[in-house]
Design a protein around this motif. Sequence first.
Motif, PDB file in Angstrom:
ATOM      1  N   LEU A  74      47.369  16.667  94.863  1.00 31.58           N
ATOM      2  CA  LEU A  74      46.528  17.024  93.729  1.00 31.58           C
ATOM      3  C   LEU A  74      46.842  18.457  93.299  1.00 31.58           C
ATOM      4  O   LEU A  74      46.806  19.377  94.113  1.00 31.58           O
ATOM      5  N   LYS A  75      47.139  18.635  92.040  1.00 36.71           N
ATOM      6  CA  LYS A  75      47.453  19.964  91.527  1.00 36.71           C
ATOM      7  C   LYS A  75      46.162  20.737  91.291  1.00 36.71           C
ATOM      8  O   LYS A  75      45.193  20.194  90.778  1.00 36.71           O
ATOM      9  N   ALA A  76      46.174  22.005  91.635  1.00 33.65           N
ATOM     10  CA  ALA A  76      44.987  22.845  91.450  1.00 33.65           C
ATOM     11  C   ALA A  76      44.615  22.961  89.978  1.00 33.65           C
ATOM     12  O   ALA A  76      43.445  23.121  89.637  1.00 33.65           O
ATOM     13  N   SER A  77      45.602  22.847  89.083  1.00 34.64           N
ATOM     14  CA  SER A  77      45.324  22.985  87.652  1.00 34.64           C
ATOM     15  C   SER A  77      44.494  21.819  87.107  1.00 34.64           C
ATOM     16  O   SER A  77      43.907  21.920  86.030  1.00 34.64           O
ATOM     17  N   LYS A  78      44.427  20.704  87.850  1.00 34.91           N
ATOM     18  CA  LYS A  78      43.639  19.551  87.415  1.00 34.91           C
ATOM     19  C   LYS A  78      42.258  19.503  88.069  1.00 34.91           C
ATOM     20  O   LYS A  78      41.493  18.580  87.837  1.00 34.91           O
ATOM     21  N   VAL A  79      41.948  20.493  88.892  1.00 31.87           N
ATOM     22  CA  VAL A  79      40.757  20.424  89.730  1.00 31.87           C
ATOM     23  C   VAL A  79      39.750  21.511  89.367  1.00 31.87           C
ATOM     24  O   VAL A  79      40.103  22.657  89.138  1.00 31.87           O
ATOM     25  N   LEU A  80      38.487  21.109  89.359  1.00 31.41           N
ATOM     26  CA  LEU A  80      37.381  22.062  89.310  1.00 31.41           C
ATOM     27  C   LEU A  80      36.754  22.028  90.696  1.00 31.41           C
ATOM     28  O   LEU A  80      36.247  21.005  91.131  1.00 31.41           O
ATOM     29  N   THR A  81      36.825  23.148  91.406  1.00 31.74           N
ATOM     30  CA  THR A  81      36.235  23.229  92.741  1.00 31.74           C
ATOM     31  C   THR A  81      34.836  23.817  92.614  1.00 31.74           C
ATOM     32  O   THR A  81      34.646  24.866  92.002  1.00 31.74           O
ATOM     33  N   VAL A  82      33.859  23.116  93.194  1.00 34.73           N
ATOM     34  CA  VAL A  82      32.456  23.522  93.121  1.00 34.73           C
ATOM     35  C   VAL A  82      31.985  23.854  94.535  1.00 34.73           C
ATOM     36  O   VAL A  82      31.965  22.991  95.402  1.00 34.73           O
ATOM     37  N   PHE A  83      31.620  25.114  94.757  1.00 35.49           N
ATOM     38  CA  PHE A  83      31.084  25.556  96.047  1.00 35.49           C
ATOM     39  C   PHE A  83      29.567  25.679  95.914  1.00 35.49           C
ATOM     40  O   PHE A  83      29.074  26.316  94.985  1.00 35.49           O
ATOM     41  N   LEU A  84      28.845  25.056  96.830  1.00 41.19           N
ATOM     42  CA  LEU A  84      27.380  25.132  96.806  1.00 41.19           C
ATOM     43  C   LEU A  84      26.942  26.275  97.698  1.00 41.19           C
ATOM     44  O   LEU A  84      27.285  26.307  98.879  1.00 41.19           O
ATOM     45  N   GLY A  85      26.197  27.205  97.135  1.00 40.57           N
ATOM     46  CA  GLY A  85      25.794  28.398  97.879  1.00 40.57           C
ATOM     47  C   GLY A  85      24.319  28.447  98.179  1.00 40.57           C
ATOM     48  O   GLY A  85      23.603  27.454  98.098  1.00 40.57           O
ATOM     49  N   ARG A  86      23.860  29.629  98.520  1.00 42.69           N
ATOM     50  CA  ARG A  86      22.464  29.871  98.889  1.00 42.69           C
ATOM     51  C   ARG A  86      21.604  29.976  97.633  1.00 42.69           C
ATOM     52  O   ARG A  86      22.087  30.353  96.569  1.00 42.69           O
ATOM     53  N   ASP A  88      20.305  27.901  95.479  1.00 41.06           N
ATOM     54  CA  ASP A  88      20.734  27.095  94.324  1.00 41.06           C
ATOM     55  C   ASP A  88      21.844  27.751  93.503  1.00 41.06           C
ATOM     56  O   ASP A  88      21.999  27.443  92.319  1.00 41.06           O
ATOM     57  N   ASP A  89      22.607  28.637  94.115  1.00 38.43           N
ATOM     58  CA  ASP A  89      23.760  29.208  93.429  1.00 38.43           C
ATOM     59  C   ASP A  89      24.940  28.249  93.547  1.00 38.43           C
ATOM     60  O   ASP A  89      25.118  27.582  94.565  1.00 38.43           O
ATOM     61  N   VAL A  90      25.737  28.191  92.485  1.00 40.83           N
ATOM     62  CA  VAL A  90      26.930  27.345  92.467  1.00 40.83           C
ATOM     63  C   VAL A  90      28.089  28.228  92.030  1.00 40.83           C
ATOM     64  O   VAL A  90      27.970  29.011  91.088  1.00 40.83           O
ATOM     65  N   TYR A  91      29.219  28.094  92.729  1.00 37.67           N
ATOM     66  CA  TYR A  91      30.411  28.881  92.395  1.00 37.67           C
ATOM     67  C   TYR A  91      31.493  27.928  91.923  1.00 37.67           C
ATOM     68  O   TYR A  91      31.818  26.954  92.598  1.00 37.67           O
ATOM     69  N   LEU A  92      32.051  28.215  90.748  1.00 42.32           N
ATOM     70  CA  LEU A  92      33.074  27.364  90.151  1.00 42.32           C
ATOM     71  C   LEU A  92      34.422  28.060  90.190  1.00 42.32           C
ATOM     72  O   LEU A  92      34.527  29.237  89.848  1.00 42.32           O
ATOM     73  N   LEU A  93      35.422  27.309  90.595  1.00 41.64           N
ATOM     74  CA  LEU A  93      36.800  27.788  90.560  1.00 41.64           C
ATOM     75  C   LEU A  93      37.574  26.760  89.748  1.00 41.64           C
ATOM     76  O   LEU A  93      37.850  25.654  90.226  1.00 41.64           O
ATOM     77  N   ASP A  94      37.907  27.110  88.523  1.00 43.61           N
ATOM     78  CA  ASP A  94      38.466  26.153  87.574  1.00 43.61           C
ATOM     79  C   ASP A  94      39.979  26.288  87.450  1.00 43.61           C
ATOM     80  O   ASP A  94      40.479  27.274  86.918  1.00 43.61           O
ATOM     81  N   GLY A  95      40.698  25.290  87.962  1.00 50.34           N
ATOM     82  CA  GLY A  95      42.139  25.197  87.755  1.00 50.34           C
ATOM     83  C   GLY A  95      42.976  26.180  88.544  1.00 50.34           C
ATOM     84  O   GLY A  95      44.141  26.379  88.234  1.00 50.34           O
ATOM     85  N   ILE A  96      42.403  26.804  89.551  1.00 48.50           N
ATOM     86  CA  ILE A  96      43.132  27.803  90.346  1.00 48.50           C
ATOM     87  C   ILE A  96      42.893  27.513  91.817  1.00 48.50           C
ATOM     88  O   ILE A  96      41.781  27.186  92.219  1.00 48.50           O
ATOM     89  N   ALA A  97      43.930  27.662  92.602  1.00 49.37           N
ATOM     90  CA  ALA A  97      43.785  27.500  94.051  1.00 49.37           C
ATOM     91  C   ALA A  97      43.076  28.723  94.624  1.00 49.37           C
ATOM     92  O   ALA A  97      43.153  29.828  94.067  1.00 49.37           O
ATOM     93  N   SER A  98      42.409  28.542  95.740  1.00 52.84           N
ATOM     94  CA  SER A  98      41.631  29.639  96.327  1.00 52.84           C
ATOM     95  C   SER A  98      42.509  30.759  96.872  1.00 52.84           C
ATOM     96  O   SER A  98      42.061  31.886  97.021  1.00 52.84           O
TER      97      SER A  98
END
Length: 196
Positions: A74-86, A88-98
Amino acid sequence: MAEIVESGGGKGKGDGKVRAKKLSTRVDMTPMVDLGFLLITFFMLATTLSKPTSMTLNVPDKQEDKEEQETEPLKASKVLTVFLGRNDDVYLLDGIASNDDKAPEELKKVRFGTELRDGIFKSQKRVNSQFEKDEEGNLPFVVVIKPTEVSTYKNVVDILDEMAITKTKRYAMVDFLSDSEKELLGDRIKPQPGDQ
């Protein structure tokens, strides 16, 4: 039933006066107790008990053959990574590898609701306009959901609801954070003394 009970009365102690008889009442509570139990029984039978709620969760089909099928990475450019935090915070990483150099500045903090929904729609539009459907006709957009130690069960339910609301067909729940993701999120996902 009410009863009248006579008590006392009669002649005094030789003083010659006639005293009136003292009457006392005693209320029989048996019919009231019967009525109470009838009412309790009626309301228990007439009320709707709370029904358990459930949500649908799409899972992959069972594979007939036990051998793992090789798939294209899976290519990072096709992925939206959603991290669930403390909290009710949500962190989005759109199209980029960590582990990308741009990841720290591209990581966005949003809240559940319209902010998160807007982020998903924006990423969905970007990916689906840049890439074509695969051989099976699936859209290229994929969401990877990553709960953390500080997120709650409610957060997981909320993000699955968001997947249904945004009609995101391809998403995966991953309960593992890579070292680069832990480094990227830093203190945001470390348990604090107030966390349960």
